[in-house]
Design a protein around this motif. Structure first.
Motif, PDB file in Angstrom:
ATOM      1  N   GLN A  29       0.844  -1.191   0.000  1.00 19.01           N
ATOM      2  CA  GLN A  29       0.000   0.000   0.000  1.00 19.01           C
ATOM      3  C   GLN A  29       0.885   1.249   0.000  1.00 19.01           C
ATOM      4  N   PHE A  30       0.495   2.270  -0.744  1.00 18.11           N
ATOM      5  CA  PHE A  30       1.149   3.586  -0.660  1.00 18.11           C
ATOM      6  C   PHE A  30       0.109   4.532  -0.094  1.00 18.11           C
ATOM      7  N   GLY A  31       0.254   4.948   1.143  1.00 19.85           N
ATOM      8  CA  GLY A  31      -0.792   5.737   1.797  1.00 19.85           C
ATOM      9  C   GLY A  31      -2.053   4.900   1.841  1.00 19.85           C
ATOM     10  N   SER A  32      -3.155   5.428   1.288  1.00 22.84           N
ATOM     11  CA  SER A  32      -4.381   4.634   1.292  1.00 22.84           C
ATOM     12  C   SER A  32      -4.545   3.867  -0.024  1.00 22.84           C
ATOM     13  N   PHE A  33      -3.558   3.995  -0.931  1.00 21.55           N
ATOM     14  CA  PHE A  33      -3.683   3.351  -2.248  1.00 21.55           C
ATOM     15  C   PHE A  33      -3.080   1.940  -2.240  1.00 21.55           C
ATOM     16  N   GLN A  34      -3.906   0.981  -2.634  1.00 22.36           N
ATOM     17  CA  GLN A  34      -3.460  -0.413  -2.650  1.00 22.36           C
ATOM     18  C   GLN A  34      -2.796  -0.703  -3.998  1.00 22.36           C
ATOM     19  N   GLY A  39       0.381  -5.134 -18.279  1.00 21.25           N
ATOM     20  CA  GLY A  39      -0.826  -4.481 -17.755  1.00 21.25           C
ATOM     21  C   GLY A  39      -0.781  -3.010 -18.072  1.00 21.25           C
ATOM     22  N   PRO A  40      -1.902  -2.317 -17.894  1.00 22.84           N
ATOM     23  CA  PRO A  40      -1.922  -0.885 -18.188  1.00 22.84           C
ATOM     24  C   PRO A  40      -1.089  -0.104 -17.176  1.00 22.84           C
ATOM     25  N   SER A  41      -0.854   1.136 -17.487  1.00 19.41           N
ATOM     26  CA  SER A  41      -0.088   2.004 -16.599  1.00 19.41           C
ATOM     27  C   SER A  41      -0.795   2.083 -15.240  1.00 19.41           C
ATOM     28  N   GLY A  42      -0.026   1.959 -14.170  1.00 20.17           N
ATOM     29  CA  GLY A  42      -0.599   2.060 -12.826  1.00 20.17           C
ATOM     30  C   GLY A  42      -1.127   0.742 -12.277  1.00 20.17           C
ATOM     31  N   SER A  43      -0.949  -0.368 -13.018  1.00 24.22           N
ATOM     32  CA  SER A  43      -1.508  -1.643 -12.556  1.00 24.22           C
ATOM     33  C   SER A  43      -0.635  -2.339 -11.511  1.00 24.22           C
ATOM     34  N   GLY A  44       0.563  -1.799 -11.256  1.00 25.76           N
ATOM     35  CA  GLY A  44       1.411  -2.358 -10.191  1.00 25.76           C
ATOM     36  C   GLY A  44       2.608  -3.156 -10.678  1.00 25.76           C
ATOM     37  N   LYS A  45       2.878  -3.125 -11.994  1.00 29.64           N
ATOM     38  CA  LYS A  45       3.973  -3.920 -12.556  1.00 29.64           C
ATOM     39  C   LYS A  45       5.317  -3.541 -11.960  1.00 29.64           C
ATOM     40  N   SER A  46       5.621  -2.236 -11.990  1.00 30.73           N
ATOM     41  CA  SER A  46       6.933  -1.794 -11.487  1.00 30.73           C
ATOM     42  C   SER A  46       7.042  -2.044  -9.990  1.00 30.73           C
ATOM     43  N   THR A  47       5.933  -1.859  -9.276  1.00 35.84           N
ATOM     44  CA  THR A  47       5.963  -2.092  -7.831  1.00 35.84           C
ATOM     45  C   THR A  47       6.309  -3.553  -7.556  1.00 35.84           C
ATOM     46  N   LEU A  48       5.685  -4.466  -8.306  1.00 36.35           N
ATOM     47  CA  LEU A  48       5.981  -5.883  -8.112  1.00 36.35           C
ATOM     48  C   LEU A  48       7.443  -6.179  -8.444  1.00 36.35           C
TER      49      LEU A  48
HETATM   50  P1  ADP Z   1       2.948   0.350 -13.410  1.00 31.03           P
HETATM   51  O1  ADP Z   1       4.405   0.035 -13.408  1.00 31.03           O
HETATM   52  O2  ADP Z   1       2.091  -0.833 -13.707  1.00 31.03           O
HETATM   53  O3  ADP Z   1       2.608   1.498 -14.297  1.00 31.03           O
HETATM   54  P2  ADP Z   1       3.396   1.100 -10.654  1.00 31.03           P
HETATM   55  O4  ADP Z   1       3.736  -0.175  -9.974  1.00 31.03           O
HETATM   56  O5  ADP Z   1       4.524   2.012 -10.970  1.00 31.03           O
HETATM   57  O6  ADP Z   1       2.510   0.800 -11.938  1.00 31.03           O
HETATM   58  O7  ADP Z   1       2.398   1.924  -9.763  1.00 31.03           O
HETATM   59  C1  ADP Z   1       1.165   1.401  -9.307  1.00 31.03           C
HETATM   60  C2  ADP Z   1       0.454   2.498  -8.557  1.00 31.03           C
HETATM   61  O8  ADP Z   1       1.124   2.769  -7.347  1.00 31.03           O
HETATM   62  C3  ADP Z   1       0.389   3.804  -9.328  1.00 31.03           C
HETATM   63  O9  ADP Z   1      -0.901   4.339  -9.169  1.00 31.03           O
HETATM   64  C4  ADP Z   1       1.423   4.681  -8.684  1.00 31.03           C
HETATM   65  O10 ADP Z   1       1.053   6.025  -8.721  1.00 31.03           O
HETATM   66  C5  ADP Z   1       1.450   4.131  -7.260  1.00 31.03           C
HETATM   67  N1  ADP Z   1       2.805   4.267  -6.689  1.00 31.03           N
HETATM   68  C6  ADP Z   1       3.897   3.614  -7.117  1.00 31.03           C
HETATM   69  N2  ADP Z   1       4.973   3.915  -6.354  1.00 31.03           N
HETATM   70  C7  ADP Z   1       4.546   4.811  -5.430  1.00 31.03           C
HETATM   71  C8  ADP Z   1       5.167   5.510  -4.347  1.00 31.03           C
HETATM   72  N3  ADP Z   1       6.456   5.350  -4.063  1.00 31.03           N
HETATM   73  N4  ADP Z   1       4.383   6.335  -3.619  1.00 31.03           N
HETATM   74  C9  ADP Z   1       3.071   6.478  -3.874  1.00 31.03           C
HETATM   75  N5  ADP Z   1       2.428   5.845  -4.882  1.00 31.03           N
HETATM   76  C10 ADP Z   1       3.136   5.029  -5.646  1.00 31.03           C
END
Ligand code: ADP
Ligand code: MG
Length: 350
Positions: free
Chosen positions: A11-16, A35-44
């Motif tokens: 979670q980032f703040g309240s965003f899952q 996946g589309p932009s914002g789907s969590g790929k880079s986070t994973l």
């Molecule tokens: P993708 O790579 O699929 O485009 P990300 O994994 O980069 O997606 O991001 C998924 C969501 O998490 C996005 O909405 C992004 O704004 C949010 N996010 C990613 N990293 C952070 C962070 N460090 N702080 C707050 N929000 C984040």
């Protein structure tokens, strides 16, 4: 070196950003996160790398719990979209960087860098500086630099995203061939379904922090588990489920929507026992194939595809009534899909 991601959430703040991710990346495979932009790929990817700690769950790399192992201890190679080469280093010095840090012997470094220059097809350019290379060549150097330290895992985050379409195409088939030579377990992030299809052994389709489906390119295309997957991996018509269409095509009568790929609509000039009528609006010639725009009696527009020879056989003209059959229309209930025709492999919901 397999990677096992078990019940990972972030979670980032309240965003899952990631919701209960379970995924096994088999040893030696090249897996795409699509996946589309914002789907969590880079986070994973960053969780796998150790650049981001998950809130819950674990990451095992090669059967070791690596969840809290420092990024520097994980022996992972990275390639990002924006090539972070050292401007004042030659290509050789850039590739050698990780080996120099490890204080490997000079002769070994020289030999390894030469092998890598061959591998990425840049032999002869080792004494140049990054500014003297094209974008595609620089990304190949970034890959050689990542591979120099013989990582257990290679992570690539939209590595070709900043390059123009032609170079991207060349590099993706090049990457596939390279992976067939080095076999390092690799995770490749992209939002481009064609790129994922061409490069990956397996595709993980992500949407809103969740995994929608995992499968080979053929599985996700032919047997999508969800409407999202069906629409994301290729063009699709979404039809309203009128009683007539459901009955004619023998679809489950509880369907909310009917999904059908343009090339799976068969176009006839005479009525068939299982056909629905449509009006032909436009024929659009796209090189070897022809796109057919049609309107159903309920006013819905549908697209079909024909090859040129199919078109020549049919002798179509605009405003004529055509008749559509299909054995590949799909409906989805909850998360399971139904085909109008018995299918040998039914998609499994994840
Ligand atoms: P993708 O790579 O699929 O485009 P990300 O994994 O980069 O997606 O991001 C998924 C969501 O998490 C996005 O909405 C992004 O704004 C949010 N996010 C990613 N990293 C952070 C962070 N460090 N702080 C707050 N929000 C984040
Ligand atoms: Mg990203």
């Amino acid at each position: 070196m397999s990677i096992i991601i078990d019940r990972v959430s972030k979670q980032f703040g309240s965003f899952q950003a990631l919701q209960n991710i379970n995924l096994t990346i088999p040893n030696g495979k090249l897996v795409a996160l699509l996946g589309p932009s914002g789907s969590g790929k880079s986070t994973l990817l960053r969780v796998i790398a150790g650049l981001e700690a998950p809130d819950t769950g674990s990451v095992h790399i090669n059967e070791q719990d690596s969840t809290y192992v420092d990024v520097r201890q994980r022996n992972i190679g990275f390639v990002f979209q924006h090539y972070a080469l050292f401007k004042h280093f030659t290509i050789r010095q850039n590739i050698a960087f990780g080996l120099e840090i490890r204080k490997e012997p000079r002769s070994l470094i020289h030999k390894r860098v030469s092998e890598l220059l061959d591998l990425v097809q840049l032999a002869g350019l080792g004494d140049r500086y990054p500014a003297q290379l094209s974008g595609g060549q620089r990304q190949r150097v970034a890959l050689a630099r990542a591979l120099a330290v013989q990582p257990k895992v290679l992570l690539l985050d939209e590595p070709f995203g900043a390059l123009d379409a032609q170079v991207r195409k060349e590099l993706r088939s090049w990457l596939r061939r390279l992976h067939d030579e080095v076999h390092v377990t690799s995770v490749f992030v992209t939002h481009d379904q064609e790129e994922a299809m061409e490069v990956a052994d397996e595709i993980v389709i992500m949407n809103q922090g969740r995994i929608e489906q995992v499968g080979t390119p053929a599985q996700v295309y032919d047997h999508p588990a969800t409407p999202f997957v069906m629409s994301f991996v290729g063009p699709v018509n979404v039809l309203r489920p009128t009683a007539h269409v459901l009955q004619t095509w023998q679809l489950p009568d509880r369907a909310d929507q009917i999904f059908i790929r343009p090339q799976d609509l068969k176009i006839h000039t005479t009525p068939q026992p299982d056909s629905i009528p449509a009006t032909l609006d436009r024929l659009i010639h796209l090189g070897w194939e022809v796109q057919v725009e049609m309107t159903l009696p309920d006013g819905h527009t549908v697209l079909g595809h024909l090859t040129r020879s199919e078109l020549a056989h049919l002798d179509l003209s605009t405003n004529q009534t055509v008749f559509l059959t299909s054995h590949k229309a799909m409906t989805f209930q909850g998360h399971s899909a139904a085909l109008s025709f018995p299918s040998p492999i039914l998609p499994t919901a994840i």
